[in-house]
Design a protein around this motif. Structure first.
Motif, PDB file in Angstrom:
ATOM      1  N   MET A 244       0.816  -1.218   0.000  1.00 21.02           N
ATOM      2  CA  MET A 244       0.000   0.000   0.000  1.00 21.02           C
ATOM      3  C   MET A 244       0.850   1.270   0.000  1.00 21.02           C
ATOM      4  O   MET A 244       0.326   2.354  -0.170  1.00 21.02           O
ATOM      5  CB  MET A 244      -0.950  -0.001   1.202  1.00 21.02           C
ATOM      6  CG  MET A 244      -2.022  -1.075   1.149  1.00 21.02           C
ATOM      7  SD  MET A 244      -2.997  -1.058  -0.379  1.00 21.02           S
ATOM      8  CE  MET A 244      -3.913   0.485  -0.160  1.00 21.02           C
ATOM      9  N   ALA A 245       2.150   1.148   0.240  1.00 24.76           N
ATOM     10  CA  ALA A 245       3.004   2.337   0.317  1.00 24.76           C
ATOM     11  C   ALA A 245       3.696   2.641  -1.008  1.00 24.76           C
ATOM     12  O   ALA A 245       4.404   3.628  -1.110  1.00 24.76           O
ATOM     13  CB  ALA A 245       4.040   2.170   1.429  1.00 24.76           C
ATOM     14  N   GLN A 246       3.506   1.810  -2.033  1.00 29.62           N
ATOM     15  CA  GLN A 246       4.118   2.092  -3.334  1.00 29.62           C
ATOM     16  C   GLN A 246       3.017   2.514  -4.323  1.00 29.62           C
ATOM     17  O   GLN A 246       1.839   2.322  -4.064  1.00 29.62           O
ATOM     18  CB  GLN A 246       4.953   0.897  -3.797  1.00 29.62           C
ATOM     19  CG  GLN A 246       4.264  -0.455  -3.819  1.00 29.62           C
ATOM     20  CD  GLN A 246       3.413  -0.662  -5.038  1.00 29.62           C
ATOM     21  OE1 GLN A 246       3.864  -0.442  -6.137  1.00 29.62           O
ATOM     22  NE2 GLN A 246       2.169  -1.075  -4.830  1.00 29.62           N
ATOM     23  N   PRO A 247       3.421   3.141  -5.433  1.00 30.43           N
ATOM     24  CA  PRO A 247       2.415   3.806  -6.272  1.00 30.43           C
ATOM     25  C   PRO A 247       1.431   2.922  -7.033  1.00 30.43           C
ATOM     26  O   PRO A 247       0.390   3.411  -7.445  1.00 30.43           O
ATOM     27  CB  PRO A 247       3.265   4.618  -7.272  1.00 30.43           C
ATOM     28  CG  PRO A 247       4.619   4.737  -6.648  1.00 30.43           C
ATOM     29  CD  PRO A 247       4.808   3.497  -5.839  1.00 30.43           C
TER      30      PRO A 247
ATOM     31  N   PRO B 105       3.148   6.132   7.454  1.00 26.07           N
ATOM     32  CA  PRO B 105       3.227   5.721   6.042  1.00 26.07           C
ATOM     33  C   PRO B 105       2.498   4.410   5.765  1.00 26.07           C
ATOM     34  O   PRO B 105       1.827   4.290   4.743  1.00 26.07           O
ATOM     35  CB  PRO B 105       4.731   5.583   5.798  1.00 26.07           C
ATOM     36  CG  PRO B 105       5.396   6.356   6.896  1.00 26.07           C
ATOM     37  CD  PRO B 105       4.468   6.292   8.068  1.00 26.07           C
ATOM     38  N   ARG B 108      -0.968   5.017   5.231  1.00 27.79           N
ATOM     39  CA  ARG B 108      -1.252   6.109   4.273  1.00 27.79           C
ATOM     40  C   ARG B 108      -2.018   7.239   4.958  1.00 27.79           C
ATOM     41  O   ARG B 108      -3.009   7.746   4.409  1.00 27.79           O
ATOM     42  CB  ARG B 108      -2.079   5.597   3.101  1.00 27.79           C
ATOM     43  CG  ARG B 108      -1.342   4.687   2.136  1.00 27.79           C
ATOM     44  CD  ARG B 108      -2.200   4.394   0.914  1.00 27.79           C
ATOM     45  NE  ARG B 108      -1.511   3.590  -0.083  1.00 27.79           N
ATOM     46  CZ  ARG B 108      -1.991   3.342  -1.293  1.00 27.79           C
ATOM     47  NH1 ARG B 108      -3.161   3.840  -1.658  1.00 27.79           N
ATOM     48  NH2 ARG B 108      -1.320   2.611  -2.151  1.00 27.79           N
ATOM     49  N   PRO B 218       0.569   7.357  -2.346  1.00 25.18           N
ATOM     50  CA  PRO B 218       1.983   7.213  -2.697  1.00 25.18           C
ATOM     51  C   PRO B 218       2.344   8.145  -3.859  1.00 25.18           C
ATOM     52  O   PRO B 218       1.587   8.243  -4.828  1.00 25.18           O
ATOM     53  CB  PRO B 218       2.109   5.746  -3.108  1.00 25.18           C
ATOM     54  CG  PRO B 218       0.957   5.062  -2.460  1.00 25.18           C
ATOM     55  CD  PRO B 218      -0.154   6.079  -2.449  1.00 25.18           C
ATOM     56  N   ALA B 219       3.469   8.819  -3.736  1.00 25.16           N
ATOM     57  CA  ALA B 219       3.879   9.764  -4.780  1.00 25.16           C
ATOM     58  C   ALA B 219       4.292   9.002  -6.028  1.00 25.16           C
ATOM     59  O   ALA B 219       5.052   8.044  -5.950  1.00 25.16           O
ATOM     60  CB  ALA B 219       5.030  10.611  -4.274  1.00 25.16           C
ATOM     61  N   LYS B 221       6.389   8.225  -9.332  1.00 28.56           N
ATOM     62  CA  LYS B 221       7.838   8.406  -9.481  1.00 28.56           C
ATOM     63  C   LYS B 221       8.192   9.265 -10.682  1.00 28.56           C
ATOM     64  O   LYS B 221       9.298   9.788 -10.769  1.00 28.56           O
ATOM     65  CB  LYS B 221       8.497   7.035  -9.582  1.00 28.56           C
ATOM     66  CG  LYS B 221       8.356   6.286  -8.251  1.00 28.56           C
ATOM     67  CD  LYS B 221       9.169   5.019  -8.202  1.00 28.56           C
ATOM     68  CE  LYS B 221       9.096   4.442  -6.789  1.00 28.56           C
ATOM     69  NZ  LYS B 221       8.623   3.067  -6.753  1.00 28.56           N
TER      70      LYS B 221
END
Lengths: 464, 464
Positions: A244-247, B105, B108, B218-219, B221
């Motif tokens: 859940m913490a990656q895009p 984090p 989220r 999540p931002a 990249k």
């Protein structure tokens, strides 16, 4: 009619004239609308099957004038008793208001009557390459109005949101019989109070939805699943947090605890290793070209301490095979005990290990099997407490254990329900979940919409 | 103090003791909190700078006891007058409640006080690879509390939603000085009424937000932009509908009409062809590996009848160059006239051509330049009406034309505001946008939260 319940005698002539054969007071019809999927039951005094919003307005005004409760009903698939008319009165079933009024692909919007089945809507949207995200297990036979009333979710909610996140505007009839228009069929709005999202999840206690403008999403062209098996719950939960913490947001992220894995293997016949302490089903959807990259990103995030095996279903047949373990689960629960309490608590994702550990401790303390699985990406776990309702001791222990599950959930910063709602089943726990000033505020909001308390009395809010 | 306004005489001793130097009644301080970015102005009787929620509770209770208005304030960047204390009373500025309480984090989620600047939060989140989606132009110097109060959006809203879509839970003080806790810091919830989303966009008229749990994303990249130039508005609007009907949702989708393109070229020096009748800036974000595929999909959707040219910015420098046309726009508007009314109406995406055509007709009818640009993916256009406020005739025409813009918007199934809100500026138009029973319902909700009407009186809802 000799069997006419006293409470609706004053309404009978007016409602017969208004609704024709859509006004039912005979005992067999009333019985057919007395229950929902909670298996609770309470006989209404009458059943109304309106075909227009004007009929709903007239009905609510008449019921208000006579002090008769009004209970809105989709198809009764909810599990909390929210559609059971515990104070009798009139059940308003929206089965005849089931038109898809308009589909506007360019605006990503569909306008529907509340009685449309979720599955029928999805079928109609398919031709336009669109879908409406809420996908409860009941989608094939539950209504959009019922989905909205309960804020129904489903596995896809992790990426696409639940019902509340996918509504643009609602037309509804309040407890005073006023027709209100909340929101606009646009994806942005800052024009006054957001009453439409307030009505979603209010379980028919604030107003009766007579039309909904829904937010649609373009259908992904492809999907692909992963199955990741972990040594223990803690490893799996850490993987959930990494996922859940990656895009790349998964389109589904389902969890099964050790007991659930064992059941799926031993009873359901799924091909799962004996050392599996937890399992994640991860799915991505999107464009066929980008999907392999997305799956790679999810695979990288799923990898880590405690991973035993990870399988990537390259095609639809392999995908079905992976999902078989999850699908084998619900039927196999019945082999453990004849009775089941299935609650859908939610905790912050990082607290899943504490929830599952705590539930296992309760299972030992109360000497009853408790199996956890569900929508891990939202921290929304289905806690299944298995017991024999005919055994008085088990019955008592099961209900005591469930109270402790709620207390545990709340202590972890979670909440009572993620997608089933409160209804009758959890209202006694509301004062633990929501503090007194906030409950008082909710009661004030209820009184603003329904000053005489005729809409679905005895639901959602606890007794004062 | 000899200058102490009469209305706060009864509060002065208690508030001085409670707030110390956070209680200000001298004229110069009051003047500093009299205005917002609407350029309207009205002197408050006092200014409070609380540092704790307990102080806010005590302040509201004291103000209620003395019948003194309470106006919450972030940094006054809103354009509608929502922060201007038109009924005087106490302005409560949250500048000292500006802590980031927690960033989690794995969940989220960020927990913040209302006075945190949006930009400061984004900077703190960057280290965790996360962001909070609302990105109003004012992000660098507007507060999260203000963003929530106005349901602020920005270009990113087309993919990530506005403020209301990105809040999990709120702690707030109602008009009776009760501290309420709405929602849970989980991404799913079906536990009672959704008061937190109701508070978002309520412009301080229902409660004062003292803490917010925000939903983070999540931002991405990488990002990449396209610029598509069309013969006319209709061609561009059809492209918008095509772009929104396929599965790759752009992270920004900005529109400029012919006048906006001309201004960007002739005044701003942007490199744009003379035959350009409309322009779209399209951006995608995501993983570096999948972005080329996403951009290809967007390019295919942008192509169609009326396309003159399409440019793909391969790197960040090229991206900046493409965006230059959009950024040149606002300053160049000032060359047309000293005064500007900038409204942010919304229509369903498919109605953008009718809106722009209708606005051009109004521009001719009222003999005033009107320039349209904005967030096309949400149908949220900024209609900029340019005039000389010192010229009585222009002034009158400008305001008459704006009323007609609202009427046109509503006739197209749109609404008054997408992200600026109502405040003082649009409240007189509310009865056109929202029917009488629904406005009555909104007033009842207001009365439930604020029975004495002390919270931000004279805003959002029209006079009865």
């Amino acid at each position: 009619m000799s069997t006419l319940p006293t409470s609706v005698v004053g309404l009978d002539a007016e409602m017969s004239a208004l609704l024709g054969d859509g006004w039912r007071t005979d005992a067999s019809e009333r019985l057919a609308y007395a229950y929902d999927n909670s298996r609770r039951q309470s006989l209404p005094d009458a059943v109304a099957l309106p075909t227009t919003r004007e009929q709903v307005v007239a009905l609510v005004r008449a019921c208000r004038a006579h002090g008769v409760p009004v209970v809105a009903r989709g198809r009764g698939t909810n599990t909390t008793g929210a559609a059971v008319p515990v104070a009798a009165g009139v059940v308003v079933s929206f089965e005849r208001m089931n038109r898809i009024v308009d589909i506007r692909p360019g605006d990503r919007c569909a306008v529907v009557e509340p009685g449309v089945l979720n599955g029928d809507l999805q079928a109609a949207l398919k031709a336009h390459g669109l879908f409406w995200p809420p996908d409860p297990t009941s989608a094939g036979y539950s209504t959009v109005g019922g989905n909205l009333a309960c804020n129904a979710g489903g596995p896809r909610a992790v990426k696409y949101g639940a019902s509340r996140d996918n509504v643009l505007a609602l037309t509804a009839v309040t407890g005073t019989g006023e027709l209100i228009h909340c929101g606009t069929a646009t994806t942005k709005g800052a024009t006054g109070y957001d009453l439409q999202r307030l009505l979603v999840g209010s379980e028919g206690t604030l107003a009766l939805i007579v039309e909904a403008s829904l937010r649609l999403t373009p259908a992904p062209k492809a999907r692909r699943a992963l199955r990741a098996i972990y040594r223990d719950v803690s490893s799996a939960a850490q993987a959930v947090a990494r996922l859940m913490a990656q895009p790349v947001t998964p389109s589904m992220l389902e969890f099964m605890d050790a007991d659930a894995v064992r059941l799926a293997r031993d009873v359901g016949g799924a091909d799962l290793p004996h050392e599996a302490g937890a399992l994640l089903m991860v799915e991505a959807d999107g464009d066929a070209q980008t999907l392999p990259h997305d799956i790679e990103a999810l695979m990288r995030a799923a990898e880590g301490d405690g991973l035993i095996a990870i399988d990537d279903a390259a095609d639809e047949a392999a995908r079905e095979k992976l999902w078989a373990a999850r699908k084998a689960l619900s039927p196999s629960l019945r082999t453990l005990a004849p009775g089941k309490i299935n609650e859908d608590v939610v905790v912050p994702v990082s607290r899943i290990p504490q929830l599952v550990d705590g539930v296992q401790a309760l299972s030992r303390e109360f000497a009853l099997p408790i199996v956890c699985f569900g929508h891990a990406g939202n921290g929304n776990l289905h806690v299944n407490l298995l017991y024999d309702p005919a055994d008085a001791s088990q019955n008592e222990r099961a209900h005591a254990a469930m109270g402790r599950v709620f207390a545990l959930t709340l202590s972890l910063g979670g909440t009572l329900s993620g997608e089933h709602g409160i209804g009758l089943a959890k209202r006694e726990f509301m004062p633990q979940a929501i503090d007194a000033p906030t409950l008082t505020m909710m009661r004030a909001v209820k009184a603003a919409f329904d000053p005489d308390g005729i809409l679905n009395p005895g639901k959602l809010l606890p007794d004062e």
